[in-house]
Design an enzyme around this catalytic site. Structure first.
Site, PDB file in Angstrom:
ATOM      1  N   ASP A  89      -2.905   3.491  -1.302  1.00  7.39           N
ATOM      2  CA  ASP A  89      -3.618   4.762  -1.409  1.00  7.39           C
ATOM      3  C   ASP A  89      -5.051   4.636  -0.911  1.00  7.39           C
ATOM      4  O   ASP A  89      -5.609   5.571  -0.324  1.00  7.39           O
ATOM      5  CB  ASP A  89      -3.549   5.348  -2.831  1.00  7.39           C
ATOM      6  N   ASP A 111      -5.718   4.358 -14.484  1.00  3.24           N
ATOM      7  CA  ASP A 111      -5.905   2.956 -14.870  1.00  3.24           C
ATOM      8  C   ASP A 111      -5.752   2.797 -16.377  1.00  3.24           C
ATOM      9  O   ASP A 111      -5.158   1.835 -16.871  1.00  3.24           O
ATOM     10  CB  ASP A 111      -7.299   2.470 -14.449  1.00  3.24           C
TER      11      ASP A 111
END
Length: 241
Positions: A89, A111
């Site tokens: 990404d 995350d």
């Protein structure tokens, strides 16, 4: 993480998991390898955010499916494979060359989701077939303290403080210590390697103690910086009067 996509690309290449698991030469190698794949995804209309979401889903699935069953080796393999989504990404974002504050926010938020899944899956194992409530509690502490460590820095910066401290054990260290030793401990059940299963409990205790120390370091730093900022503000007000 940076706000522009170019900064997001760099941040993604240096994401905590990738940064600690891949040295700079390996990152450069995988960047060259993955650039054609990233370009292919862009041509097909796939966005960096989609890759981020899929990568997080893979980490969550690997952690919550394999870890509660005690399949630490295969769970870590799956998680590690999806770590490469951070490289993909980021590469895609750099090729697009557009600003994306949303992308930076999404990366950071997911995350936390991935962290929760990793330690949550391990806690489920120890609460179930692992049958060790002490290690279950230690694992939950790792999960909670990791979230709070991240929050202290984000909250300190939100109120205008620099929070000039990293701490003993940041997210990269927490995950690498846990994943590497968890994967190695899985050799006991998967391949019959004796004695190696103790690596995971060792990792969890190290991460728990390190996270506590890091939390204390950040709280002390924020307290000091806040006191200095308040004193400077009062001095400015006094000189202005």
């Amino acid at each position: 993480m940076g706000h522009p996509v170019a900064a997001r690309a760099s941040a993604a290449l240096l994401t905590p998991v990738g940064k600690a698991m891949l040295n700079k030469y390996a990152r450069a190698f995988f960047t060259r390898v993955l650039t054609p794949f990233a370009a292919f995804l862009l041509r097909k209309g796939v966005t960096p955010d989609t890759v981020t979401l899929v990568g997080t889903a893979g980490v969550v699935a690997g952690a919550l499916i394999f870890y509660p069953m005690g399949q630490f080796f295969w769970g870590t393999v799956v998680i590690t494979l999806f770590v490469f989504s951070d490289l993909v990404d980021g590469n895609m974002a750099r090729q697009m060359g557009r600003s994306s504050r949303w992308g930076a926010f999404l990366d950071s938020t997911l995350d936390r989701v991935a962290d929760g899944a990793v330690f949550g899956g391990l806690a489920m194992w120890y609460a179930g077939d692992g049958d060790n409530l002490t290690l279950c509690a230690v694992t939950i502490f790792c999960l909670a303290s990791g979230q709070v460590v991240s929050y202290t820095k984000a909250r300190g910066e939100a109120i205008g403080l620099p929070v000039n401290v990293n701490g003993l054990v940041e997210r990269s260290e927490r995950l690498v210590i846990t994943l590497v030793l968890c994967g190695l401990s899985g050799f006991h059940r998967t391949f019959g390697v004796p004695g190696i299963q103790w690596l995971l409990p060792i990792a969890l205790w190290v991460v728990a103690v390190g996270s506590l120390i890091t939390l204390i370091q950040r709280v002390v730093t924020v307290r000091r910086e806040a006191a200095e900022a308040d004193a400077a503000q009062l001095a400015d007000q006094g000189s202005g009067a």
